[in-house]
Design an enzyme around this catalytic site. Sequence first.
Site, PDB file in Angstrom:
ATOM      1  N   HIS A 114       0.853  -1.188   0.000  1.00  0.00           N
ATOM      2  CA  HIS A 114       0.000   0.000   0.000  1.00  0.00           C
ATOM      3  C   HIS A 114       0.887   1.235   0.000  1.00  0.00           C
ATOM      4  CE1 HIS A 114      -3.479   2.524   0.867  1.00  0.00           C
ATOM      5  NE2 HIS A 114      -2.687   3.188   1.683  1.00  0.00           N
TER       6      HIS A 114
ATOM      7  N   LYS B 164      -8.898  -1.487   5.842  1.00  0.00           N
ATOM      8  CA  LYS B 164      -9.109  -1.979   4.468  1.00  0.00           C
ATOM      9  C   LYS B 164      -8.162  -3.128   4.155  1.00  0.00           C
ATOM     10  CE  LYS B 164      -8.493   2.129   2.740  1.00  0.00           C
ATOM     11  NZ  LYS B 164      -8.738   3.556   2.821  1.00  0.00           N
TER      12      LYS B 164
ATOM     13  N   ARG C 208     -14.340  12.774   6.893  1.00  0.00           N
ATOM     14  CA  ARG C 208     -13.033  13.385   7.192  1.00  0.00           C
ATOM     15  C   ARG C 208     -12.617  14.349   6.092  1.00  0.00           C
ATOM     16  NH1 ARG C 208      -9.205   8.686   7.536  1.00  0.00           N
ATOM     17  NH2 ARG C 208      -7.648  10.260   8.012  1.00  0.00           N
TER      18      ARG C 208
END
Length: 441
Positions: A89, A194, A175
């Site tokens: 990621h 996630k 957010r």
Amino acid sequence: MLQAESPFNPVALIAKKRDGGRHTPAELHQLIERFMAGDVADYQLSAWLMAAVLQGLNRAETVALTEAMLASGDVLKLASVSAPKVDKHSTGGVGDKISLCLAPAVAACGVAVPMMSGRGLGHTGGTLDKLEAIPGYRVALDAREFERVVQRCGVSMIGQSDRLAPADRRIYALRDVTATVESIPLIVASILSKKLAEGIDALVLDVKVGRGAFMRDLPSARRLARALVNVGGQAGKRVVALLTDMSAPIGRSIGNALETKEALQVLHGQGPDDTRELTLLLGSEMLRIAGAARTASAGRARVARALDSGAAFKHFARMVEAHGGDVRCIHDPARLPQSRHRVSVTSARSGNVQRCDALELGLVATLLGAGRTRADQKVDPAAGIELAVKPGERVERGQPLAWLHVDEPALAERFVQRVRNAFSLGSRAGRQRPLLLGRVG
Ligand code: URA
């Protein structure tokens, strides 16, 4: 579900965090569960998010929040995939097409890569938009299809589904519009909820540092990396983070089809040095953390072989086909979407490139159509910027610094001066900053 000690009262939880109190895991689980059930209003969760940004969350609270967000949806098992399962990621950058080269290269080395990626927002690009530059490529697979593709091809790259960590999707949307993105605990819970839902054994993080990244300086990037590694470890996963430079764009292209083309070059053992180097750095970590290589240098050699032998490209082609993409485009990249015009941005003087501003080039690429300024916008797959020079290289007066890929030359003309100003030239020899700035984990 964990039981709260007292009846649930969102106002009391907001006040507790506002006043610097510490939540129990039960309180955080209830907050997220009741928010998803509609018992906590968006404005109440937003108030709590702001309190969390200002007062912080400690390690135990961050772990509990991550687990609560993970528990809001399904967790994949990928039971039919026997190979170790590792994902990567990136915290987001400009010209960052690494996932497209990295995931198939690692799969070619025998490690499964179930990858759930995002779209670009703001000045940063997103892997899904780059994959969708390949006509027909479907990023939305259900869990069974996803598992089947990972099993068959060793790699599948999909979008975030409604069923995996749905709390993150809703909380992230709040957010985004309440100035509560910039909080390390909230970023950690968002990313890890996630990633933990994907059914992986281990995770390699590319934490970007510099003007084109969320984290502008090394100390804050290191704090984020440590928090991700610690919380991921507490959730029972092996996690390593590399801190990498994002002051200049990665490679020589910004924009979806342009970046897919560059990724294809790397998958053929070619392409810009920095794009290949980052692929090798992250790939060797993925093999090491999966137990498929004993040292980083052994991992690096295997990933390099996968790229140079064509094995990585074959895995990519197989995955594109399984996702319904037009494989003719990846055998012949000239078939990928192309803009009607390529407008040169020439240098006003001769000199050595000292700096090439990733943030400014990312913003211009977005405005040319390669990205979005609102989540519901469509991207132009062909739009973007091709860099003629990068830091450490020389340019002569009147020679190109970059080319803007657009359908309407008038659009490009509005940005020529901005792109020119994104390059700083000097008389001393320019130098490329080292890509790898640190490692945590
Ligand atoms: N990326 C995410 O997925 N979540 C954040 O909060 C920030 C970056």
